[in-house]
Design a protein around this motif. Structure first.
Motif, PDB file in Angstrom:
ATOM      1  N   PHE A  87       0.069  -2.974   2.063  1.00  0.00           N
ATOM      2  CA  PHE A  87       0.500  -2.239   0.884  1.00  0.00           C
ATOM      3  C   PHE A  87       1.051  -3.236  -0.129  1.00  0.00           C
ATOM      4  O   PHE A  87       2.112  -3.808   0.075  1.00  0.00           O
ATOM      5  CB  PHE A  87       1.544  -1.184   1.268  1.00  0.00           C
ATOM      6  N   ARG A  91       4.989  -0.691  -6.069  1.00  0.00           N
ATOM      7  CA  ARG A  91       6.115   0.150  -5.653  1.00  0.00           C
ATOM      8  C   ARG A  91       7.194  -0.694  -4.967  1.00  0.00           C
ATOM      9  O   ARG A  91       6.919  -1.725  -4.380  1.00  0.00           O
ATOM     10  CB  ARG A  91       5.618   1.236  -4.698  1.00  0.00           C
ATOM     11  N   PRO A 132       9.888   3.769  -2.339  1.00  0.00           N
ATOM     12  CA  PRO A 132       8.521   4.283  -2.554  1.00  0.00           C
ATOM     13  C   PRO A 132       7.464   3.573  -1.707  1.00  0.00           C
ATOM     14  O   PRO A 132       6.554   4.216  -1.167  1.00  0.00           O
ATOM     15  CB  PRO A 132       8.282   4.039  -4.040  1.00  0.00           C
ATOM     16  N   ARG A 133       7.572   2.274  -1.571  1.00  0.00           N
ATOM     17  CA  ARG A 133       6.617   1.536  -0.745  1.00  0.00           C
ATOM     18  C   ARG A 133       6.650   2.035   0.694  1.00  0.00           C
ATOM     19  O   ARG A 133       5.611   2.230   1.328  1.00  0.00           O
ATOM     20  CB  ARG A 133       6.958   0.042  -0.824  1.00  0.00           C
ATOM     21  N   ARG A 135       7.749   4.947   1.785  1.00  0.00           N
ATOM     22  CA  ARG A 135       7.259   6.327   1.832  1.00  0.00           C
ATOM     23  C   ARG A 135       5.728   6.330   1.932  1.00  0.00           C
ATOM     24  O   ARG A 135       5.129   7.073   2.703  1.00  0.00           O
ATOM     25  CB  ARG A 135       7.726   7.044   0.563  1.00  0.00           C
ATOM     26  N   GLU A 136       5.101   5.474   1.139  1.00  0.00           N
ATOM     27  CA  GLU A 136       3.643   5.346   1.145  1.00  0.00           C
ATOM     28  C   GLU A 136       3.147   4.860   2.512  1.00  0.00           C
ATOM     29  O   GLU A 136       2.151   5.361   3.048  1.00  0.00           O
ATOM     30  CB  GLU A 136       3.270   4.323   0.063  1.00  0.00           C
ATOM     31  N   ASP A 139       3.350   7.732   5.053  1.00  0.00           N
ATOM     32  CA  ASP A 139       2.233   8.673   4.889  1.00  0.00           C
ATOM     33  C   ASP A 139       0.929   8.056   5.395  1.00  0.00           C
ATOM     34  O   ASP A 139       0.110   8.734   6.027  1.00  0.00           O
ATOM     35  CB  ASP A 139       2.096   9.064   3.413  1.00  0.00           C
ATOM     36  N   GLY A 140       0.752   6.772   5.123  1.00  0.00           N
ATOM     37  CA  GLY A 140      -0.442   6.089   5.619  1.00  0.00           C
ATOM     38  C   GLY A 140      -0.499   6.062   7.136  1.00  0.00           C
ATOM     39  O   GLY A 140      -1.562   6.249   7.743  1.00  0.00           O
TER      40      GLY A 140
END
Lengths: 234, 234
Positions: A87, A91, A132-133, A135-136, A139-140
């Motif tokens: 990632f 973010r 935010p990073r 959180r992403e 979800d991933g």
DNA sequence: TCAATAGTGTCTGTTAGACATTATGGA
DNA sequence: TCCATAATGTCTAACAGACACTATTGA
């Protein structure tokens, strides 16, 4: 015909970046999937929660670092650690890493919980605010777990070595987010030669005791059938 | 109960590492899947072939960098660019990167080939020697393509905007590595509402001309059925 | 006894694969 | 005409889901 620049020069990539390895630890709690979060170690943000993360140490590979981060956060080795992906958008990461590699780690149900108020399991539908990073990445990781459910023995890593078929079905229902048909589930399981019965039985509360099984895959018989065109939305 | 160390300190990851972004460009050539390789830009190793790669520039994200590397190598934008994963073991990378992020990029069949002897398409079963890190990334990209075939419109990105159903089936056979049944393939395709016919027909050589279709997914009807226990080998 | 859960047998509609047949062009 | 490919209809075996039923425990 567009102008084509020469291929990238083969110089070492001189610009160095900061890297983090972040681990999404998952375990079932009752009928919910939960993930391990830690309080921020930053003294100015002790009330914030974070995924377990660190930069790789010394000669560690990123896989080594992920295993270490998972072990440190959990207090024991998880049943499976697998990469989710990198990632590197803009973010925010708690450590300000330029690029973060996300890993998912599976912990069997009923494994001893980490103690102390700095670490806790949260249901994945009721998470506190995260960077935010992260959180992403979470979800991933959840998407990866669902996508790999029929490619790798994900469900068995979320269960103890012996388990009832109802427990196994509940894990599948947890990850798929839908109810499954009991008789069909067991027929398909039997046809796949994935589990074998033990001679133990477990009585939980009221009803008839359930037989315990263990994960013991036999060689596949017959090839895959058909092509799936589901999931090809847009 | 094992001793549990405190959670990782929330300091910025100070150790900085070198990063590369490597792109596996894929396109069908006849009945073979091929990948784009470039001659090494290192003047001491001009006879070696490499995947297209570079370090991210300036403010680029890794996705930006991958799109740029792909566009530069191909001379045009590919139909799809998607991350495969991070590779950070101790295998050698041509640029000596500590960590490499692999991307796969899909190019429609019949797209104009890059010119010049420094770039060429190789069948994936007959590759020249590659740096071990890049060989691993290529294998990972091929596995990812196959795994995502029924999750994302992979096959349609390897075809021009209009195509015959035989072409589409050949792409699926290419990626799955096995023959499919024609009537079943078309029935499943029709049930999935993925393509719509155009009013054009194409005559190639001998037999009856084939109708051209385009990718035009309609909303899904009905949910997924069953659970797949295939692929859970050991 | 009742309630609750485990486990299984049977029926039915759907689907994948085999096979055959028709359709339509070029040589 | 023959040959090659496209496209489709029919049959069958396998399979998913519904339903019902038996089995075995605790309250």
């Amino acid at each position: 015909m567009p102008e084509r620049p020469p291929p990238a020069a083969n110089r070492p990539p001189t610009r160095r970046i900061s890297l983090s390895v972040d681990v999404v630890l998952l375990t079932p709690h009752g009928r919910r999937l939960t993930t391990l979060l830690q309080r921020s170690a930053d003294p100015r943000a002790r009330e914030r929660w974070e995924l377990a993360w660190d930069a790789p140490h010394g000669e560690e590979t990123i896989d080594d670092a992920a295993a270490r981060v998972a072990r440190t956060a959990l207090g024991a080795a998880p049943a499976l650690v697998e990469q989710v992906g990198a990632f590197g958008d803009r973010r925010r990461h708690p450590g300000g890493a330029d690029v973060s590699i996300a890993y998912l780690a599976l912990v069997p149900a009923g494994a001893p919980a980490p103690v102390g108020g700095d670490t806790a399991w949260f249901p994945v539908e009721e998470l506190p605010a995260l960077a935010p990073r992260q959180r992403e990445m979470l979800d991933g990781a959840l998407a990866a777990v669902r996508a790999r459910l029929d490619q790798a023995p994900i469900a068995f890593r979320l269960l103890p070595p012996t388990f009832t078929l109802t427990q196994l079905q509940e894990v599948y229902e947890l990850l798929l987010g839908r109810r499954l048909h009991k008789a069909s589930f067991r027929r398909a399981l039997q046809a796949a030669w994935l589990v074998e019965p033990t001679d133990e039985w477990r009585s939980e509360g009221r009803g008839r005791p359930a037989q315990l099984f263990r994960y013991a895959p036999r060689r596949r018989r017959g090839g895959r059938r058909g092509v799936r065109f589901d999931g090809l939305g847009g």
